[in-house]
Motif scaffolding. Structure first.
Motif, PDB file in Angstrom:
ATOM      1  N   LYS A  96      24.405  33.310 -24.293  1.00  7.70           N
ATOM      2  CA  LYS A  96      23.399  33.095 -25.318  1.00  7.70           C
ATOM      3  C   LYS A  96      22.938  31.714 -25.547  1.00  7.70           C
ATOM      4  CE  LYS A  96      21.805  34.326 -30.145  1.00  7.70           C
ATOM      5  NZ  LYS A  96      22.350  35.231 -31.251  1.00  7.70           N
ATOM      6  N   LEU A  97      23.935  30.805 -25.519  1.00  8.58           N
ATOM      7  CA  LEU A  97      23.777  29.253 -25.599  1.00  8.58           C
ATOM      8  C   LEU A  97      23.244  28.880 -24.583  1.00  8.58           C
ATOM      9  CD1 LEU A  97      27.294  28.498 -27.398  1.00  8.58           C
ATOM     10  CD2 LEU A  97      24.935  28.171 -28.403  1.00  8.58           C
ATOM     11  N   ILE A  98      23.698  29.230 -23.210  1.00  6.86           N
ATOM     12  CA  ILE A  98      22.931  28.807 -21.779  1.00  6.86           C
ATOM     13  C   ILE A  98      21.433  29.055 -21.810  1.00  6.86           C
ATOM     14  CG2 ILE A  98      22.965  29.143 -19.498  1.00  6.86           C
ATOM     15  CD1 ILE A  98      25.296  27.050 -20.160  1.00  6.86           C
ATOM     16  N   LYS A  99      21.342  30.194 -22.538  1.00  3.77           N
ATOM     17  CA  LYS A  99      19.656  30.558 -22.412  1.00  3.77           C
ATOM     18  C   LYS A  99      19.086  29.777 -23.390  1.00  3.77           C
ATOM     19  CE  LYS A  99      19.605  33.947 -19.432  1.00  3.77           C
ATOM     20  NZ  LYS A  99      18.747  33.711 -17.995  1.00  3.77           N
ATOM     21  N   SER A 100      19.676  29.080 -24.198  1.00  3.64           N
ATOM     22  CA  SER A 100      19.091  28.125 -25.362  1.00  3.64           C
ATOM     23  C   SER A 100      18.763  26.909 -24.969  1.00  3.64           C
ATOM     24  CB  SER A 100      19.996  28.380 -26.733  1.00  3.64           C
ATOM     25  OG  SER A 100      20.788  27.287 -26.656  1.00  3.64           O
ATOM     26  N   ILE A 101      19.299  26.410 -23.660  1.00  6.38           N
ATOM     27  CA  ILE A 101      19.148  25.013 -23.380  1.00  6.38           C
ATOM     28  C   ILE A 101      17.656  25.253 -22.345  1.00  6.38           C
ATOM     29  CG2 ILE A 101      21.255  24.570 -23.698  1.00  6.38           C
ATOM     30  CD1 ILE A 101      21.588  24.497 -20.697  1.00  6.38           C
ATOM     31  N   PRO A 102      17.181  24.250 -22.099  1.00  9.51           N
ATOM     32  CA  PRO A 102      15.918  23.807 -21.184  1.00  9.51           C
ATOM     33  C   PRO A 102      16.113  24.467 -19.866  1.00  9.51           C
ATOM     34  CG  PRO A 102      16.188  21.654 -22.569  1.00  9.51           C
ATOM     35  CD  PRO A 102      17.347  22.757 -22.847  1.00  9.51           C
ATOM     36  N   THR A 103      15.342  25.287 -19.195  1.00 10.34           N
ATOM     37  CA  THR A 103      15.483  25.983 -18.018  1.00 10.34           C
ATOM     38  C   THR A 103      16.138  24.865 -16.789  1.00 10.34           C
ATOM     39  OG1 THR A 103      13.629  27.453 -18.517  1.00 10.34           O
ATOM     40  CG2 THR A 103      14.362  26.999 -16.318  1.00 10.34           C
ATOM     41  N   ILE A 104      15.454  23.761 -16.700  1.00  3.83           N
ATOM     42  CA  ILE A 104      16.250  22.750 -15.757  1.00  3.83           C
ATOM     43  C   ILE A 104      17.450  22.646 -15.955  1.00  3.83           C
ATOM     44  CG2 ILE A 104      15.389  20.891 -17.052  1.00  3.83           C
ATOM     45  CD1 ILE A 104      14.656  19.481 -14.360  1.00  3.83           C
ATOM     46  N   ASN A 105      17.936  22.303 -17.361  1.00  5.18           N
ATOM     47  CA  ASN A 105      19.329  22.038 -17.701  1.00  5.18           C
ATOM     48  C   ASN A 105      20.026  23.195 -17.154  1.00  5.18           C
ATOM     49  OD1 ASN A 105      17.928  20.411 -19.341  1.00  5.18           O
ATOM     50  ND2 ASN A 105      19.731  19.629 -20.101  1.00  5.18           N
ATOM     51  N   GLN A 106      19.619  24.808 -17.267  1.00  9.38           N
ATOM     52  CA  GLN A 106      20.328  25.837 -16.952  1.00  9.38           C
ATOM     53  C   GLN A 106      20.506  25.792 -15.568  1.00  9.38           C
ATOM     54  OE1 GLN A 106      18.742  29.441 -18.402  1.00  9.38           O
ATOM     55  NE2 GLN A 106      17.820  28.543 -20.144  1.00  9.38           N
ATOM     56  N   GLU A 107      19.510  25.624 -14.828  1.00 11.06           N
ATOM     57  CA  GLU A 107      19.782  25.597 -13.093  1.00 11.06           C
ATOM     58  C   GLU A 107      20.594  24.621 -12.732  1.00 11.06           C
ATOM     59  OE1 GLU A 107      15.988  26.153 -11.169  1.00 11.06           O
ATOM     60  OE2 GLU A 107      15.186  27.912 -12.325  1.00 11.06           O
TER      61      GLU A 107
END
Length: 200
Positions: A96-107
């Motif tokens: 859930k926390l990963i989904k809350s950070i910017p997409t570029i950061n997630q990838e």
């Protein structure tokens, strides 16, 4: 490279370690040559992919990657999410926390953590199990915008545990499927195709 959210420096350094350093003891823990690391960094800063020389440059590529992460103005896990990550403990909470950070950061974090999880499978040779990998990377990925030395010391173990958990459970946390490894070649080549890395 096939993902624009993974900078050239990260891609080149990771893929070099994947190709030449997965059975090298102390990879990411042992230091490279400072002047060589700075030369690599300057080339990447100029948008140039420098020539990396096989096993001789493994620790330098690793050092360049760590330096790039350390010098980010804000870590891949943003300041505002720092305490929430430290307080999380389950796959569901991390996801859930990963989904809350910017997409570029997630990838980018997904790409990095998949690689580090792969690296951890060679820990009997490299001595870099998930805790040791987290010991190296957590301070650069999990930090507060304002943190006094005492607080940093008190949170150090929690940072390591948090990032170790993310590495170990990278696939369910990022909700991605592990792609099957290609069969090793006759020369026992450990190289893994970059296409095997899944993105969020």
């Amino acid at each position: 490279q096939n993902n624009p959210n993974v900078p050239l420096v990260v891609w080149e350094c990771v893929e070099h370690v994947r190709q030449f350093g997965m059975k090298m003891e102390g990879v990411f823990r042992k230091s490279g040559v400072k002047d060589r690391i700075m030369a690599l960094k300057e080339a990447f800063d100029a948008g140039i992919a420098p020539k990396l020389n096989g096993e001789a440059d493994v620790h330098n590529a690793a050092g360049c990657l760590k330096l790039w992460l350390r010098e980010l103005p804000e870590p891949l896990i943003p300041f505002q999410n720092y305490k929430a990550f430290l307080n999380a403990s389950t796959v569901e909470e991390y996801s859930k926390l990963i989904k809350s950070i910017p997409t570029i950061n997630q990838e980018l974090l997904s790409y990095l953590c998949q690689f580090l999880e792969e690296l951890s499978t060679f820990h009997q040779i490299t001595r870099m199990h998930t805790k040791n990998i987290a010991l190296v990377f957590a301070p650069n990925l999990l930090r507060s915008e304002v943190e006094d030395p005492m607080e940093a010391f008190q949170n150090s173990d929690k940072k390591i545990d948090t990032f170790s958990n993310i590495i170990k459970d990278v696939y369910p946390i990022f909700r991605i499927k592990r792609k099957p490894k290609q069969e090793a070649s006759k020369s026992d080549d450990l190289r893994t195709s970059s296409s095997q890395i899944a993105f969020v």
